[in-house]
Design an enzyme around this catalytic site. Structure first.
Site, PDB file in Angstrom:
ATOM      1  N   ASN A   1       7.742 -39.206  12.821  1.00 38.38           N
ATOM      2  CA  ASN A   1       9.166 -39.445  12.508  1.00 38.38           C
ATOM      3  C   ASN A   1      10.171 -39.305  13.695  1.00 38.38           C
ATOM      4  O   ASN A   1      10.270 -38.258  14.234  1.00 38.38           O
ATOM      5  CB  ASN A   1       9.680 -38.367  11.441  1.00 38.38           C
ATOM      6  CG  ASN A   1      11.164 -38.418  11.072  1.00 38.38           C
ATOM      7  OD1 ASN A   1      11.864 -39.362  11.460  1.00 38.38           O
ATOM      8  ND2 ASN A   1      11.834 -37.411  10.489  1.00 38.38           N
ATOM      9  N   TRP A   2      10.421 -40.343  14.177  1.00 39.63           N
ATOM     10  CA  TRP A   2      11.181 -40.470  15.626  1.00 39.63           C
ATOM     11  C   TRP A   2      12.811 -40.137  15.421  1.00 39.63           C
ATOM     12  O   TRP A   2      13.314 -39.766  16.378  1.00 39.63           O
ATOM     13  CB  TRP A   2      11.167 -41.975  16.181  1.00 39.63           C
ATOM     14  CG  TRP A   2       9.942 -42.017  16.815  1.00 39.63           C
ATOM     15  CD1 TRP A   2       8.669 -41.569  16.653  1.00 39.63           C
ATOM     16  CD2 TRP A   2       9.401 -43.275  17.758  1.00 39.63           C
ATOM     17  NE1 TRP A   2       7.658 -42.044  17.647  1.00 39.63           N
ATOM     18  CE2 TRP A   2       8.227 -43.232  18.315  1.00 39.63           C
ATOM     19  CE3 TRP A   2      10.299 -44.126  18.439  1.00 39.63           C
ATOM     20  CZ2 TRP A   2       7.661 -44.008  19.120  1.00 39.63           C
ATOM     21  CZ3 TRP A   2       9.878 -45.182  19.425  1.00 39.63           C
ATOM     22  CH2 TRP A   2       8.621 -44.792  19.852  1.00 39.63           C
TER      23      TRP A   2
ATOM     24  N   GLU B   1       7.967 -30.045   4.012  1.00 36.75           N
ATOM     25  CA  GLU B   1       8.691 -29.470   5.288  1.00 36.75           C
ATOM     26  C   GLU B   1       9.503 -28.374   5.041  1.00 36.75           C
ATOM     27  O   GLU B   1      10.902 -28.646   4.640  1.00 36.75           O
ATOM     28  CB  GLU B   1       9.337 -30.687   5.576  1.00 36.75           C
ATOM     29  CG  GLU B   1       8.554 -32.037   5.914  1.00 36.75           C
ATOM     30  CD  GLU B   1       9.070 -32.872   6.855  1.00 36.75           C
ATOM     31  OE1 GLU B   1       8.482 -33.035   8.049  1.00 36.75           O
ATOM     32  OE2 GLU B   1      10.233 -33.247   6.851  1.00 36.75           O
TER      33      GLU B   1
ATOM     34  N   GLY C   1      11.665 -28.512  13.931  1.00 34.82           N
ATOM     35  CA  GLY C   1      12.075 -28.541  15.301  1.00 34.82           C
ATOM     36  C   GLY C   1      12.519 -26.981  15.598  1.00 34.82           C
ATOM     37  O   GLY C   1      13.034 -27.215  16.712  1.00 34.82           O
TER      38      GLY C   1
ATOM     39  N   GLY D   1       7.542 -34.868  13.599  1.00 33.83           N
ATOM     40  CA  GLY D   1       8.928 -35.300  14.397  1.00 33.83           C
ATOM     41  C   GLY D   1       8.685 -35.316  15.853  1.00 33.83           C
ATOM     42  O   GLY D   1       8.371 -35.966  16.531  1.00 33.83           O
ATOM     43  N   GLY D   2       9.252 -34.127  16.635  1.00 33.70           N
ATOM     44  CA  GLY D   2       9.208 -33.994  17.859  1.00 33.70           C
ATOM     45  C   GLY D   2       7.875 -34.386  18.651  1.00 33.70           C
ATOM     46  O   GLY D   2       7.852 -35.331  19.849  1.00 33.70           O
TER      47      GLY D   2
END
Ligand code: PEP
Length: 247
Positions: free
Chosen positions: A11-12, A165, A171, A231-232
């Site tokens: 997931n950008w 999640e 994050g 994500g990251g």
């Protein structure tokens, strides 16, 4: 019943300009032979160019959100059909950043899931508790109720996945313990079986929240974990490939 193929989806979020397409190409070039399905979900504006940049690769491309209606007077919004038209095959829906930042309720997420199905997109539906909810002992209840409220009956017989999640793990570098992940995934599995019958054993339940190359193997091999939403660490090909190789 055969286990579902694990899904590793990146997931950008709101990251990535044209030069970032080279990172996606590096993922495609480095992915090699894997049992996993690999997906990258870039910002919508990059989807079409990413489809071109990844031509010939097995990496799937997804969106991060879309409107619940198919078309109309919704300035600034994107429909599911538009994502599909640009070349997306999957879409993340109900991410906690949308639930919290845009007040998306389970009902709204459910309507978006229906729109995804109409457009032929495979939804990845996100659920997860906040830190306060976990500390209050409410994690399982919250997650079960999000699954029931966000997944419409129309998903029966279609391809979709659920991503657990925990909001406090996204994050932050924090992750639940493996037994905590397994407990929630088990609760999601039994809720899915309640809703959709035994066929729901084939639904991948992804874990998301601070997955990195260093913790991926332990998380991905936990019971009932059918992949990861990343994500990251999906922004750098080397890190994302490290996670894919841990499957
Ligand atoms: C996410 O936003 O879906 C996510 C899991 O982020 P991160 O991996 O950066 O925690």
């Amino acid at each position: 019943m055969t286990s579902p193929r694990p899904l590793i989806a990146g997931n950008w979020k709101m990251n990535g300009l044209s030069p970032a397409l080279a990172e996606a190409r590096a993922v495609a070039d480095g992915v090699g032979v894997t049992t996993a399905r690999v997906a990258i979900c870039p910002p919508a504006i990059l989807i079409h160019r990413m489809v071109q940049a990844l031509a010939g690769s097995t990496v799937l491309i997804g969106g991060q959100d879309h409107h619940w209606d198919d078309a109309g007077a919704f300035t600034g919004d994107t429909s599911a059909a538009m994502l599909a038209d640009a070349g997306a095959q999957l879409v993340i829906l109900g991410h906690s950043e949308r639930r919290a930042g845009y007040r998306e309720s389970d009902d709204v997420v459910g309507r978006k899931v229906l729109a995804a199905l109409r457009a032929g997109l495979e939804p990845i539906v996100c659920v997860g508790e906040t830190l306060e909810q976990r500390q209050a002992g409410e994690a399982l209840n919250i997650v079960r109720s999000q699954v029931r409220g966000s997944l419409p009956d129309a998903l029966a017989g279609t391809a979709f996945s659920v991503a657990y999640e925990p909001v406090w793990a996204i994050g932050t570098g924090l992750t639940p313990t493996t037994p905590e992940i397994e407990e929630v995934h088990q609760a999601i599995r039994s809720t899915l079986i309640d809703m959709f019958g035994e066929a729901a054993r084939a639904v991948p339940i992804l874990y998301g929240g601070s997955v990195k190359p260093g913790n991926a193997a332990e998380i991905l091999h936990a019971s009932e974990v059918g992949g990861a939403l990343v994500g990251g660490a999906s922004l750098k090909a080397e890190d994302f490939l490290g996670i894919i190789r841990a499957v």
